[in-house]
Design a protein around this motif. Structure first.
Motif, PDB file in Angstrom:
ATOM      1  N   ALA A   1       0.847  -1.195   0.000  1.00 47.23           N
ATOM      2  CA  ALA A   1       0.000   0.000   0.000  1.00 47.23           C
ATOM      3  C   ALA A   1       0.881   1.244   0.000  1.00 47.23           C
ATOM      4  N   PHE A   2       0.702   2.092  -0.993  1.00 56.21           N
ATOM      5  CA  PHE A   2       1.360   3.398  -1.043  1.00 56.21           C
ATOM      6  C   PHE A   2       0.298   4.427  -0.676  1.00 56.21           C
ATOM      7  N   ARG A   3       0.454   5.109   0.431  1.00 54.85           N
ATOM      8  CA  ARG A   3      -0.593   6.018   0.885  1.00 54.85           C
ATOM      9  C   ARG A   3      -0.007   7.163   1.702  1.00 54.85           C
ATOM     10  N   ASN A   4      -0.897   8.031   2.169  1.00 51.36           N
ATOM     11  CA  ASN A   4      -0.578   9.200   3.005  1.00 51.36           C
ATOM     12  C   ASN A   4       0.102  10.309   2.202  1.00 51.36           C
ATOM     13  N   ARG A   5       1.395  10.229   1.957  1.00 50.95           N
ATOM     14  CA  ARG A   5       2.071  11.311   1.233  1.00 50.95           C
ATOM     15  C   ARG A   5       1.607  11.320  -0.225  1.00 50.95           C
ATOM     16  N   PRO A   6       1.118  12.468  -0.729  1.00 47.91           N
ATOM     17  CA  PRO A   6       0.550  12.513  -2.084  1.00 47.91           C
ATOM     18  C   PRO A   6       1.485  12.001  -3.164  1.00 47.91           C
ATOM     19  N   GLU A   7       2.791  12.328  -3.072  1.00 53.41           N
ATOM     20  CA  GLU A   7       3.720  11.924  -4.126  1.00 53.41           C
ATOM     21  C   GLU A   7       3.955  10.417  -4.139  1.00 53.41           C
ATOM     22  N   ILE A   8       3.583   9.738  -3.047  1.00 56.34           N
ATOM     23  CA  ILE A   8       3.680   8.278  -2.985  1.00 56.34           C
ATOM     24  C   ILE A   8       2.325   7.653  -3.298  1.00 56.34           C
ATOM     25  N   LYS A   9       1.301   8.185  -2.682  1.00 59.78           N
ATOM     26  CA  LYS A   9      -0.049   7.649  -2.867  1.00 59.78           C
ATOM     27  C   LYS A   9      -0.499   7.737  -4.319  1.00 59.78           C
TER      28      LYS A   9
END
Length: 210
Positions: free
Chosen positions: A33-41
């Motif tokens: 799951a890539f989430r929270n920080r916009p550039e990762i999510k």
């Protein structure tokens, strides 16, 4: 972005398309799951194919299928405008609290240097491969979210119950007819992608000829 290993599904997170609610419902089922920080999510398809897909290659098995949600283009921009009117952004260069939606939209559509609050990309940019082709395997309309939910529920073998999250404030977003016509012309490619997106969990059956 959520990655499900066994069902071979990658769920992209196009901003302002309800994917936060999907991620909230499904993150516990995802192996990655890539989430929270916009550039990762909000990694786009090119970033997934170039950076993440090679890391999954040693797992073997069938190719992963990508899934994304896309919203009616003007409705998507209305959501961005409302989101940037929120109180905590007042005084920030990204705030739209001090301008009307029509001004925001005209500045967004401008080919010149845009103010910070109008520096928003295009939804289709999240769906393109390195050659510039729309290459996401399954694209659903935001307006037919239940179709995406039914598709993912079947592929992941799990019921999905969505809860509203990341809801933007209310705001007036009326447009003059002239500005709406101009916007639809400039965003013609965005509309083409949205109109081609799925509104059913499975493709409609081909009608037999007479």
């Amino acid at each position: 972005m959520l990655i499900f290993i066994e069902p071979r599904i990658v769920l992209l997170s196009v901003p302002k398309t309800g994917t936060t609610a999907l991620e909230t419902a499904l993150s516990g089922k995802a192996e990655i799951a890539f989430r929270n920080r916009p550039e990762i999510k909000h990694l786009n398809l090119r970033q997934y194919l170039g950076r993440i897909s090679p890391l999954l290659a040693p797992i073997g098995g069938a190719p992963f299928e990508s899934v994304a949600i896309i919203r009616e283009p003007l409705d998507w921009l209305r959501s961005w405008y409302r989101y940037r009117t929120r109180a905590e952004l007042i005084g920030h260069a990204n705030s739209t609290a001090h301008i009307g939606f029509e001004q925001f939209l005209r500045e967004y559509l401008s080919t010149g240097k845009r103010p910070r609050y109008a520096q928003i990309g295009r939804q289709s940019n999240f769906l393109l491969d390195a050659s510039g082709k729309v290459a996401v395997d399954h694209i659903f309309r935001y307006e037919a979210m239940q179709a995406a939910v039914d598709f993912l529920s079947a592929r992941l073998s799990t019921p999905i119950k969505l809860r509203h999250s990341n809801v933007s404030p209310q705001a007036v977003t009326d447009l003059s007819p002239e500005t709406e016509v101009m916007a639809r012309e400039v965003l013609a490619q965005e509309y083409a992608v949205w109109e081609a997106a799925r509104i059913a969990a499975v493709p409609a059956p081909v009608q037999a000829g007479p």
